[in-house]
Design a protein around this motif. Structure first.
Motif, PDB file in Angstrom:
ATOM      1  N   GLY A 141       0.843  -1.193   0.000  1.00  9.69           N
ATOM      2  CA  GLY A 141       0.000   0.000   0.000  1.00  9.69           C
ATOM      3  C   GLY A 141       0.879   1.243   0.000  1.00  9.69           C
ATOM      4  O   GLY A 141       1.769   1.379   0.848  1.00  9.69           O
ATOM      5  N   ASP A 216      -5.368   0.670   6.221  1.00  7.48           N
ATOM      6  CA  ASP A 216      -6.422   1.325   5.431  1.00  7.48           C
ATOM      7  C   ASP A 216      -7.120   2.442   6.210  1.00  7.48           C
ATOM      8  O   ASP A 216      -7.940   3.164   5.657  1.00  7.48           O
ATOM      9  CB  ASP A 216      -7.446   0.303   4.904  1.00  7.48           C
ATOM     10  CG  ASP A 216      -8.135  -0.464   6.016  1.00  7.48           C
ATOM     11  OD1 ASP A 216      -7.738  -0.305   7.185  1.00  7.48           O
ATOM     12  OD2 ASP A 216      -9.074  -1.218   5.715  1.00  7.48           O
ATOM     13  N   CYS A 233       6.006   2.915   1.519  1.00  8.39           N
ATOM     14  CA  CYS A 233       4.862   2.005   1.386  1.00  8.39           C
ATOM     15  C   CYS A 233       4.795   1.051   2.572  1.00  8.39           C
ATOM     16  O   CYS A 233       5.792   0.852   3.279  1.00  8.39           O
ATOM     17  CB  CYS A 233       4.951   1.219   0.068  1.00  8.39           C
ATOM     18  SG  CYS A 233       6.320   0.065  -0.018  1.00  8.39           S
ATOM     19  N   GLU A 235       3.595  -2.792   3.970  1.00  7.69           N
ATOM     20  CA  GLU A 235       3.209  -4.183   3.691  1.00  7.69           C
ATOM     21  C   GLU A 235       3.364  -4.978   4.979  1.00  7.69           C
ATOM     22  O   GLU A 235       3.453  -4.374   6.045  1.00  7.69           O
ATOM     23  CB  GLU A 235       3.994  -4.747   2.489  1.00  7.69           C
ATOM     24  CG  GLU A 235       5.432  -4.300   2.354  1.00  7.69           C
ATOM     25  CD  GLU A 235       6.367  -5.100   3.211  1.00  7.69           C
ATOM     26  OE1 GLU A 235       6.115  -5.257   4.430  1.00  7.69           O
ATOM     27  OE2 GLU A 235       7.389  -5.556   2.690  1.00  7.69           O
ATOM     28  N   MET A 258       2.823  -1.285  -6.045  1.00  5.39           N
ATOM     29  CA  MET A 258       1.692  -0.735  -5.283  1.00  5.39           C
ATOM     30  C   MET A 258       0.348  -1.280  -5.785  1.00  5.39           C
ATOM     31  O   MET A 258       0.009  -1.166  -6.972  1.00  5.39           O
ATOM     32  CB  MET A 258       1.674   0.802  -5.374  1.00  5.39           C
ATOM     33  CG  MET A 258       2.935   1.493  -4.860  1.00  5.39           C
ATOM     34  SD  MET A 258       3.398   1.018  -3.190  1.00  5.39           S
ATOM     35  CE  MET A 258       4.815  -0.022  -3.507  1.00  5.39           C
ATOM     36  N   ASP A 260      -2.487  -0.506  -3.823  1.00  3.38           N
ATOM     37  CA  ASP A 260      -3.496   0.399  -3.242  1.00  3.38           C
ATOM     38  C   ASP A 260      -2.767   1.570  -2.582  1.00  3.38           C
ATOM     39  O   ASP A 260      -1.536   1.597  -2.560  1.00  3.38           O
ATOM     40  CB  ASP A 260      -4.351  -0.360  -2.211  1.00  3.38           C
ATOM     41  CG  ASP A 260      -3.506  -0.999  -1.120  1.00  3.38           C
ATOM     42  OD1 ASP A 260      -3.138  -2.183  -1.263  1.00  3.38           O
ATOM     43  OD2 ASP A 260      -3.161  -0.300  -0.141  1.00  3.38           O
ATOM     44  N   ASN A 261      -3.557   2.503  -2.064  1.00  9.82           N
ATOM     45  CA  ASN A 261      -2.939   3.693  -1.473  1.00  9.82           C
ATOM     46  C   ASN A 261      -2.989   3.697   0.051  1.00  9.82           C
ATOM     47  O   ASN A 261      -2.899   4.761   0.675  1.00  9.82           O
ATOM     48  CB  ASN A 261      -3.611   4.952  -2.032  1.00  9.82           C
ATOM     49  CG  ASN A 261      -3.242   5.140  -3.496  1.00  9.82           C
ATOM     50  OD1 ASN A 261      -2.066   5.124  -3.856  1.00  9.82           O
ATOM     51  ND2 ASN A 261      -4.257   5.266  -4.348  1.00  9.82           N
ATOM     52  N   ALA A 262      -3.125   2.536   0.656  1.00 10.05           N
ATOM     53  CA  ALA A 262      -3.155   2.427   2.122  1.00 10.05           C
ATOM     54  C   ALA A 262      -4.075   3.478   2.735  1.00 10.05           C
ATOM     55  O   ALA A 262      -3.723   4.157   3.704  1.00 10.05           O
ATOM     56  CB  ALA A 262      -1.736   2.518   2.682  1.00 10.05           C
ATOM     57  N   SER A 266      -8.360   1.104   0.249  1.00 10.63           N
ATOM     58  CA  SER A 266      -7.326   0.097  -0.016  1.00 10.63           C
ATOM     59  C   SER A 266      -7.863  -1.328  -0.059  1.00 10.63           C
ATOM     60  O   SER A 266      -7.349  -2.158  -0.810  1.00 10.63           O
ATOM     61  CB  SER A 266      -6.140   0.217   0.955  1.00 10.63           C
ATOM     62  OG  SER A 266      -6.573   0.079   2.263  1.00 10.63           O
ATOM     63  N   ASN A 269      -9.255  -1.645  -3.577  1.00  7.98           N
ATOM     64  CA  ASN A 269      -8.131  -1.630  -4.525  1.00  7.98           C
ATOM     65  C   ASN A 269      -7.284  -2.891  -4.420  1.00  7.98           C
ATOM     66  O   ASN A 269      -6.837  -3.428  -5.436  1.00  7.98           O
ATOM     67  CB  ASN A 269      -7.234  -0.397  -4.277  1.00  7.98           C
ATOM     68  CG  ASN A 269      -7.909   0.874  -4.731  1.00  7.98           C
ATOM     69  OD1 ASN A 269      -8.890   0.837  -5.471  1.00  7.98           O
ATOM     70  ND2 ASN A 269      -7.402   2.003  -4.278  1.00  7.98           N
ATOM     71  N   PHE A 270      -7.064  -3.353  -3.202  1.00  2.51           N
ATOM     72  CA  PHE A 270      -6.267  -4.561  -3.010  1.00  2.51           C
ATOM     73  C   PHE A 270      -6.928  -5.735  -3.729  1.00  2.51           C
ATOM     74  O   PHE A 270      -6.264  -6.497  -4.440  1.00  2.51           O
ATOM     75  CB  PHE A 270      -6.109  -4.865  -1.509  1.00  2.51           C
ATOM     76  CG  PHE A 270      -5.289  -6.088  -1.221  1.00  2.51           C
ATOM     77  CD1 PHE A 270      -3.907  -6.010  -1.134  1.00  2.51           C
ATOM     78  CD2 PHE A 270      -5.890  -7.330  -1.046  1.00  2.51           C
ATOM     79  CE1 PHE A 270      -3.135  -7.143  -0.876  1.00  2.51           C
ATOM     80  CE2 PHE A 270      -5.131  -8.463  -0.788  1.00  2.51           C
ATOM     81  CZ  PHE A 270      -3.750  -8.370  -0.702  1.00  2.51           C
ATOM     82  N   SER A 274      -4.180  -6.485  -6.339  1.00  2.00           N
ATOM     83  CA  SER A 274      -3.059  -7.206  -5.689  1.00  2.00           C
ATOM     84  C   SER A 274      -2.447  -8.245  -6.614  1.00  2.00           C
ATOM     85  O   SER A 274      -1.220  -8.435  -6.629  1.00  2.00           O
ATOM     86  CB  SER A 274      -3.495  -7.842  -4.369  1.00  2.00           C
ATOM     87  OG  SER A 274      -4.580  -8.710  -4.589  1.00  2.00           O
TER      88      SER A 274
END
Ligand code: ADE
Length: 291
Positions: A141, A216, A233, A235, A258, A260-262, A266, A269-270, A274
């Motif tokens: 993220g 998130d 980022c 993880e 990446m 997602d944008n955490a 997210s 998006n994940f 992913s």
């Protein structure tokens, strides 16, 4: 009376003889179970690995051996497909895929999500296979403004952002066994990997943070960025692998794409990215191994 005594002595001697013979035989059996007599076909079997397939890679090749660890199967799949002369071995509840890619001997492992799984997997890999380097690959993220979904981060250092002994006077992320917060990624290996990225890729080198939480929520982001403003980022494995590698003197690096944008989106998006992100990171590692 004399006769009875003679019979008794003869009987006793016969019993003693039989007992000694039995003892000798059982010693002989025990010897067949000693370590020296068990055929050890490869270094990893000696460490307790159980063979799942019937090929043997016990011959040392004298080439560089690279261990690659990913949390998810989609982050490892294309590397598994590219392995030649491959052997699958099971150790510590995990399967290790050993073979060659390009000019390297390679050991692949899917560790699962989180720092303990990643650290335990890295230690098992080091103990059983003694890799020259370990690379952690996968998705992450984005925390830094300049990163978007699909961009790449190559770690120059890693931090366990959720390791918290602040109340007893330590900084966030303090690893007491190594007396430091930041683990340093191998620069030469990272440089070589960076050389294979397409020119149009947005690749940033810097700090990767890991924790046992999917990031998130705004409060997670704020906590991470207030303690580690340079974090690029987030993880859940890289810093644990870095920690174990440093403890064992094994050079490591972390490559993440990446997904997602955490932030609040997210999770969605994940789910969507992913797989694509995990595969993209692995595909560049494949290019590096084949370069
Ligand atoms: N891996 C991919 N995205 C992540 C996130 N937002 N937090 C933690 N690990 C991640």
């Amino acid at each position: 009376m004399k006769m009875k005594m003679r019979k008794f002595v003869t009987c006793l001697m016969a019993t003693l003889l039989l007992a000694s013979a039995l003892l000798l035989m059982s010693c002989g059996n025990a010897k067949t179970e000693t370590k020296e007599d068990v055929p050890v076909t490869s270094e990893n079997e000696a460490a307790g690995a159980e063979k799942v397939s019937d090929k043997d890679i016990s011959e040392p090749s004298g080439r560089t051996k690279i261990g690659i660890i990913a949390a998810l199967s989609c982050e490892l799949e294309i590397l598994k497909e590219a392995l030649t002369d491959d052997v699958v071995e099971s150790l510590a509840g995990t399967e290790f895929y050993c073979g060659t890619i390009g000019n390297y001997d390679v050991v692949l492992m899917q560790c699962g999500m989180g720092k303990v799984s990643a650290g335990a997997g890295a230690q098992a890999m080091i103990t059983a296979y003694n890799p020259d380097y370990i690379i952690n690959t996968g998705c992450a993220g984005a925390l830094a403004e300049e990163l978007a979904v699909g961009d790449i981060v190559v770690a120059d250092k890693t931090v366990e952002w959720d390791l918290d002994t602040i109340d007893i006077g330590n900084p966030r992320g303090y690893v007491s066994s190594l007396d430091k917060v930041e683990m340093t990624a191998d620069k030469d290996l990272s440089d070589k990997i960076c050389a294979v990225f397409d020119e149009e890729e947005n690749v940033i080198r810097g700090m990767v943070v890991s924790g046992d939480q999917f990031v998130d929520k705004p409060e997670q982001r704020e906590l991470i960025l207030s303690a580690f403003p340079e974090a690029l980022c987030a993880e859940m494995e890289g810093a644990a692998i870095g920690h174990v590698c440093e403890q064992n003197g094994v050079p490591f690096c972390v490559v993440r794409c990446m997904s997602d944008n955490a932030n609040g989106d997210s999770g969605v998006n994940f789910a969507e990215f992913s797989e694509i992100a995990g595969e993209k990171s692995a595909s560049y590692l494949l290019a590096f191994l084949n370069a």
